[in-house]
Design a protein around this motif. Structure first.
Motif, short mmCIF file in Angstrom:
data_model
loop_
_atom_site.label_atom_id
_atom_site.label_comp_id
_atom_site.label_asym_id
_atom_site.label_seq_id
_atom_site.Cartn_x
_atom_site.Cartn_y
_atom_site.Cartn_z
N VAL A 289 74.47 -48.04 -26.09
CA VAL A 289 75.54 -47.05 -26.28
C VAL A 289 75.38 -45.91 -25.27
O VAL A 289 76.34 -45.50 -24.60
N GLY A 290 74.15 -45.41 -25.14
CA GLY A 290 73.88 -44.34 -24.19
C GLY A 290 74.17 -44.79 -22.76
O GLY A 290 74.75 -44.04 -21.96
N GLY A 291 73.79 -46.03 -22.46
CA GLY A 291 74.05 -46.57 -21.13
C GLY A 291 75.54 -46.63 -20.83
O GLY A 291 75.99 -46.26 -19.75
N LEU A 292 76.34 -47.08 -21.83
CA LEU A 292 77.79 -47.14 -21.65
C LEU A 292 78.36 -45.75 -21.37
O LEU A 292 79.26 -45.58 -20.54
N LEU A 293 77.80 -44.72 -22.07
CA LEU A 293 78.25 -43.34 -21.83
C LEU A 293 77.90 -42.90 -20.40
O LEU A 293 78.70 -42.26 -19.73
N ILE A 294 76.69 -43.23 -19.97
CA ILE A 294 76.26 -42.87 -18.61
C ILE A 294 77.20 -43.51 -17.59
O ILE A 294 77.67 -42.85 -16.66
N GLY A 295 77.49 -44.79 -17.80
CA GLY A 295 78.38 -45.49 -16.88
C GLY A 295 79.79 -44.94 -16.91
O GLY A 295 80.47 -44.89 -15.89
N GLY B 18 74.71 -39.47 -22.71
CA GLY B 18 74.20 -40.83 -22.60
C GLY B 18 72.69 -40.86 -22.43
O GLY B 18 71.99 -41.66 -23.06
N LEU B 19 72.17 -39.97 -21.60
CA LEU B 19 70.72 -39.91 -21.39
C LEU B 19 70.01 -39.54 -22.68
O LEU B 19 68.96 -40.07 -23.01
N PHE B 20 70.60 -38.60 -23.42
CA PHE B 20 70.00 -38.14 -24.67
C PHE B 20 70.02 -39.24 -25.73
O PHE B 20 68.98 -39.58 -26.31
N ALA C 123 75.12 -49.09 -18.51
CA ALA C 123 75.71 -48.15 -17.55
C ALA C 123 76.42 -48.88 -16.42
O ALA C 123 77.43 -48.40 -15.89
N ILE C 124 75.89 -50.05 -16.07
CA ILE C 124 76.48 -50.79 -14.94
C ILE C 124 77.85 -51.37 -15.31
O ILE C 124 78.73 -51.48 -14.46
N ILE C 125 78.07 -51.68 -16.61
CA ILE C 125 79.34 -52.32 -17.02
C ILE C 125 80.57 -51.44 -16.70
O ILE C 125 81.45 -51.88 -15.95
N PRO C 126 80.66 -50.20 -17.21
CA PRO C 126 81.84 -49.39 -16.86
C PRO C 126 81.93 -49.10 -15.36
O PRO C 126 83.03 -49.03 -14.81
N MET C 127 80.77 -48.93 -14.71
CA MET C 127 80.79 -48.65 -13.28
C MET C 127 81.30 -49.84 -12.47
O MET C 127 81.98 -49.66 -11.47
N PHE C 128 80.98 -51.04 -12.94
CA PHE C 128 81.47 -52.23 -12.24
C PHE C 128 83.00 -52.25 -12.26
O PHE C 128 83.66 -52.46 -11.23
N PHE C 129 83.58 -51.99 -13.44
CA PHE C 129 85.04 -51.99 -13.54
C PHE C 129 85.65 -50.84 -12.75
O PHE C 129 86.72 -50.97 -12.15
N ALA C 130 84.95 -49.70 -12.75
CA ALA C 130 85.45 -48.55 -11.98
C ALA C 130 85.53 -48.90 -10.49
O ALA C 130 86.53 -48.60 -9.83
N TRP C 131 84.49 -49.56 -9.97
CA TRP C 131 84.51 -49.94 -8.55
C TRP C 131 85.65 -50.92 -8.27
O TRP C 131 86.31 -50.85 -7.24
#
Lengths: 142, 143
Positions: free
Chosen positions: A10-16, B16-18, B49-57
């Motif tokens: 969940v945190g990773g998805l927020l970071i992304g 997200g980091l927290f 984190a890579i999943i949303p960034m992949f779609f963003a790219w």
């Protein structure tokens, strides 16, 4: 402990999502070391306020979420000052020379299949793993 | 507008980091520590984190950023001494303390005096980086 990976995901998805907002909104790569580093060496002063706003957001959100947690948050940071200082210096120098850290090279680089991002990530993970093995298991210093 | 977007992005990144536990140095070192009690959490954070960034790219293709201008140029391809040596130095520090720049910033209010000293050291390292980088360039040219 068993739910740690869910919170990690969940945190990773927020970071992304944060990285996606930064990219699609501002057209820039969300890299923590680059955003801070540009303020330190003056190379990013032309975009001073957006950098400050980003960093303010990063600091503020944990403070907002903090009261929702019933357990005490422990960061388990070492109390050995030499470790903290040496590690800080290495992280600062290294991320600027490599032009990226876990967010820029790791998250933003790998997700666009950047060879530099992938190579950087392989090297910092290997170096981190070896350093920890050496100082924790061989030397017993940390 | 740029400032507002940056703030929203920072709030998401810090949250997200927290939530992910990445400001806990034990979880980061736990992932790097393959010879100890291995903790897989960091892999889920990275993957997530890579999943949303992949779609963003993917979405950037043929489009422009919300505020105008252009998206970043295609990634550079050269693998040079700066990328490799810099990443190794960064990784060494990351393994020693379990902190990288993002979590160091996110945890600055609750990481005690150690967190502040780490931050000051990191900023000092960033300040020294251009000179260290030039030294590396000279060594690389000589080699």
């Amino acid at each position: 402990m068993e739910t740690d990976w869910i919170w990690g995901l969940v945190g990773g998805l927020l970071i992304g999502t944060g990285g996606a907002v930064y990219l699609l909104g501002n057209g820039r790569i969300m890299g923590a070391s680059g955003i801070v580093g540009g303020l330190v060496d003056g190379s990013g002063w032309s975009t001073l306020w957006e950098r400050v706003a980003f960093l303010a957001g990063v600091v503020i959100m944990p403070l907002i979420l903090w009261p929702l947690y019933s357990v005490k948050i422990d960061t388990h940071l070492t109390d050995k000052m030499w470790v903290i200082i040496v590690a800080g210096l290495l992280v600062g120098v290294g991320t600027r020379i490599a032009n990226g850290c876990t967010s820029g090279h790791g998250v933003c680089g790998i997700s666009r299949l950047s060879m530099r991002g992938i190579i950087a990530t392989v090297f910092y993970i290997l170096a981190g793993g070896l350093m920890l093995a050496l100082f924790r298991h061989v030397l017993g210093l940390i | 507008m740029r400032i507002f977007i940056s703030l929203i992005s920072g709030l998401l990144f810090g949250g997200g980091l927290f939530i992910s536990g990445m400001t806990d140095t034990a979880k980061v070192q736990g992932w790097l520590d393959v010879f100890g009690n291995w903790d897989p959490t960091l892999a889920f954070v990275m993957g997530g984190a890579i999943i949303p960034m992949f779609f963003a790219w993917q979405f950037t293709k043929g489009r422009h950023p919300l505020v105008g201008g252009d998206f970043p140029a295609p990634p550079r391809t050269e693998i040079d001494h700066r990328l490799v040596i810099g990443s190794v130095l960064f990784g060494m520090g990351w393994g020693l303390a379990g902190l990288c720049p993002g979590p160091a910033i996110a945890s600055i209010t609750y990481n005690g005096m150690g967190g502040v000293i780490f931050m000051v050291s990191m900023l000092a390292g960033m300040l020294a980086a251009p000179a260290v980088g030039r030294g590396l360039d000279r060594a690389a040219t000589a080699a």
